[in-house]
Design a protein around this motif. Structure first.
Motif, PDB file in Angstrom:
ATOM      1  N   PRO A  90       0.786  -1.236   0.000  1.00 57.83           N
ATOM      2  CA  PRO A  90       0.000   0.000   0.000  1.00 57.83           C
ATOM      3  C   PRO A  90       0.820   1.289   0.000  1.00 57.83           C
ATOM      4  O   PRO A  90       0.426   2.270  -0.611  1.00 57.83           O
ATOM      5  CB  PRO A  90      -0.834  -0.106   1.266  1.00 57.83           C
ATOM      6  N   HIS A  91       1.958   1.313   0.669  1.00 61.83           N
ATOM      7  CA  HIS A  91       2.770   2.536   0.770  1.00 61.83           C
ATOM      8  C   HIS A  91       4.220   2.207   0.451  1.00 61.83           C
ATOM      9  O   HIS A  91       4.676   1.097   0.689  1.00 61.83           O
ATOM     10  CB  HIS A  91       2.667   3.139   2.170  1.00 61.83           C
ATOM     11  N   SER A  92       4.946   3.184  -0.052  1.00 62.29           N
ATOM     12  CA  SER A  92       6.370   3.006  -0.370  1.00 62.29           C
ATOM     13  C   SER A  92       6.579   1.668  -1.077  1.00 62.29           C
ATOM     14  O   SER A  92       7.339   0.817  -0.620  1.00 62.29           O
ATOM     15  CB  SER A  92       7.226   3.080   0.893  1.00 62.29           C
ATOM     16  N   GLN A  93       5.910   1.508  -2.189  1.00 55.23           N
ATOM     17  CA  GLN A  93       5.852   0.213  -2.854  1.00 55.23           C
ATOM     18  C   GLN A  93       7.224  -0.376  -3.162  1.00 55.23           C
ATOM     19  O   GLN A  93       7.484  -1.538  -2.853  1.00 55.23           O
ATOM     20  CB  GLN A  93       5.041   0.327  -4.140  1.00 55.23           C
ATOM     21  N   ARG A  94       8.098   0.410  -3.751  1.00 54.41           N
ATOM     22  CA  ARG A  94       9.407  -0.127  -4.126  1.00 54.41           C
ATOM     23  C   ARG A  94      10.235  -0.510  -2.891  1.00 54.41           C
ATOM     24  O   ARG A  94      10.905  -1.523  -2.878  1.00 54.41           O
ATOM     25  CB  ARG A  94      10.162   0.872  -5.000  1.00 54.41           C
ATOM     26  N   THR A  95      10.158   0.298  -1.853  1.00 54.58           N
ATOM     27  CA  THR A  95      10.888   0.002  -0.618  1.00 54.58           C
ATOM     28  C   THR A  95      10.358  -1.267   0.028  1.00 54.58           C
ATOM     29  O   THR A  95      11.135  -2.145   0.431  1.00 54.58           O
ATOM     30  CB  THR A  95      10.772   1.181   0.373  1.00 54.58           C
ATOM     31  N   HIS A  96       9.044  -1.389   0.137  1.00 52.39           N
ATOM     32  CA  HIS A  96       8.458  -2.587   0.741  1.00 52.39           C
ATOM     33  C   HIS A  96       8.708  -3.830  -0.116  1.00 52.39           C
ATOM     34  O   HIS A  96       8.903  -4.926   0.405  1.00 52.39           O
ATOM     35  CB  HIS A  96       6.970  -2.393   1.002  1.00 52.39           C
ATOM     36  N   TYR A  97       8.713  -3.642  -1.418  1.00 50.12           N
ATOM     37  CA  TYR A  97       9.023  -4.771  -2.300  1.00 50.12           C
ATOM     38  C   TYR A  97      10.452  -5.262  -2.045  1.00 50.12           C
ATOM     39  O   TYR A  97      10.691  -6.464  -1.922  1.00 50.12           O
ATOM     40  CB  TYR A  97       8.865  -4.375  -3.776  1.00 50.12           C
ATOM     41  N   GLU A  98      11.395  -4.329  -1.926  1.00 51.19           N
ATOM     42  CA  GLU A  98      12.784  -4.704  -1.684  1.00 51.19           C
ATOM     43  C   GLU A  98      12.926  -5.447  -0.351  1.00 51.19           C
ATOM     44  O   GLU A  98      13.626  -6.460  -0.261  1.00 51.19           O
ATOM     45  CB  GLU A  98      13.672  -3.463  -1.704  1.00 51.19           C
ATOM     46  N   ILE A  99      12.257  -4.962   0.671  1.00 53.02           N
ATOM     47  CA  ILE A  99      12.296  -5.635   1.981  1.00 53.02           C
ATOM     48  C   ILE A  99      11.705  -7.035   1.871  1.00 53.02           C
ATOM     49  O   ILE A  99      12.273  -8.016   2.365  1.00 53.02           O
ATOM     50  CB  ILE A  99      11.540  -4.800   3.047  1.00 53.02           C
ATOM     51  N   PHE A 100      10.571  -7.146   1.206  1.00 52.43           N
ATOM     52  CA  PHE A 100       9.911  -8.435   1.015  1.00 52.43           C
ATOM     53  C   PHE A 100      10.808  -9.427   0.272  1.00 52.43           C
ATOM     54  O   PHE A 100      10.891 -10.600   0.604  1.00 52.43           O
ATOM     55  CB  PHE A 100       8.588  -8.247   0.261  1.00 52.43           C
ATOM     56  N   MET A 101      11.512  -8.933  -0.742  1.00 54.11           N
ATOM     57  CA  MET A 101      12.378  -9.806  -1.549  1.00 54.11           C
ATOM     58  C   MET A 101      13.541 -10.372  -0.743  1.00 54.11           C
ATOM     59  O   MET A 101      14.052 -11.435  -1.058  1.00 54.11           O
ATOM     60  CB  MET A 101      12.938  -9.042  -2.755  1.00 54.11           C
ATOM     61  N   HIS A 102      13.968  -9.680   0.282  1.00 52.32           N
ATOM     62  CA  HIS A 102      15.114 -10.156   1.060  1.00 52.32           C
ATOM     63  C   HIS A 102      14.715 -11.079   2.203  1.00 52.32           C
ATOM     64  O   HIS A 102      15.581 -11.591   2.916  1.00 52.32           O
ATOM     65  CB  HIS A 102      15.937  -8.965   1.575  1.00 52.32           C
ATOM     66  N   GLU A 103      13.431 -11.311   2.369  1.00 56.77           N
ATOM     67  CA  GLU A 103      12.984 -12.295   3.352  1.00 56.77           C
ATOM     68  C   GLU A 103      13.294 -13.691   2.844  1.00 56.77           C
ATOM     69  O   GLU A 103      13.331 -13.932   1.639  1.00 56.77           O
ATOM     70  CB  GLU A 103      11.485 -12.147   3.615  1.00 56.77           C
ATOM     71  N   ASN A 104      13.521 -14.610   3.729  1.00 59.80           N
ATOM     72  CA  ASN A 104      13.774 -16.029   3.409  1.00 59.80           C
ATOM     73  C   ASN A 104      15.079 -16.268   2.672  1.00 59.80           C
ATOM     74  O   ASN A 104      15.234 -17.274   2.006  1.00 59.80           O
ATOM     75  CB  ASN A 104      12.617 -16.622   2.589  1.00 59.80           C
ATOM     76  N   LEU A 105      16.012 -15.347   2.737  1.00 64.75           N
ATOM     77  CA  LEU A 105      17.314 -15.584   2.094  1.00 64.75           C
ATOM     78  C   LEU A 105      18.266 -16.197   3.093  1.00 64.75           C
ATOM     79  O   LEU A 105      18.285 -15.878   4.233  1.00 64.75           O
ATOM     80  CB  LEU A 105      17.901 -14.273   1.553  1.00 64.75           C
TER      81      LEU A 105
END
Length: 178
Positions: free
Chosen positions: A163-178
């Protein structure tokens, strides 16, 4: 008994995987990667679909595609057929380049959409061929973080899940489970 045609849903999102025959490498150098991406762009001029994500690995390819008017089979026939012709001509070989029919899985729901996108973009790190997600040049990951989008990746469907700061939240989400 012959297999029937694949069933596809208009506007459905599919995770597509194609593998090299006998696990052989599909890409030997930058020219091979670039040629595959050029053919992928060419298919977008012929068929109606949105490319949401991709990752080209040495011996397989992941695509996340939302099909509009054309079936996954039509798009993949053109993509795999043209690349196979290029591959065999360049190497002066004959025969199958891809292992059987492509794998396709209908992506249902926003959680599955995000999970599929993360799986595709994390592939190079999980295979220990890249130190960071952003360093791998044969993935659509960077199109989600910057305005640089040479392969016309349709990022809206995935980014609107945040919902907010889409690119920032996407980047955070992508680094989960690494």
């Amino acid at each position: 008994m012959a297999r029937g045609p694949r069933i596809w849903i208009k506007d459905g999102v599919y995770h597509i995987i194609v593998r090299g025959n006998r696990r052989m490498k599909l890409f030997g150098d930058r020219r091979d990667f670039r040629t595959y991406l050029a053919i992928l762009r060419k298919t977008k001029n012929v068929y109606s679909y949105d490319l949401l994500a991709y990752c080209l690995m040495d011996n397989h390819v992941h695509l996340l595609i939302q099909y509009k008017e054309d079936s996954p089979s039509a798009v993949m026939k053109m993509l795999n057929g043209e690349y196979a012709r290029y591959f065999n001509l360049r190497r002066q070989e004959i025969g199958h380049v891809f292992q059987g029919r492509f794998y396709s899985k209908l992506v249902t729901g926003s959680f599955y959409l995000l999970d599929a996108c993360r799986y595709i973009h994390q592939n190079p790190m999980k295979a220990n061929i890249s130190f960071t997600l952003a360093d791998y040049p044969w993935s659509s990951y960077n199109a989600y973080l910057t305005s640089n989008n040479p392969n016309n990746i349709s990022t809206n469907l995935v980014l609107q899940q945040f919902p907010h700061s889409q690119r920032t939240h996407y980047e955070i989400f992508m680094h989960e489970n690494l």
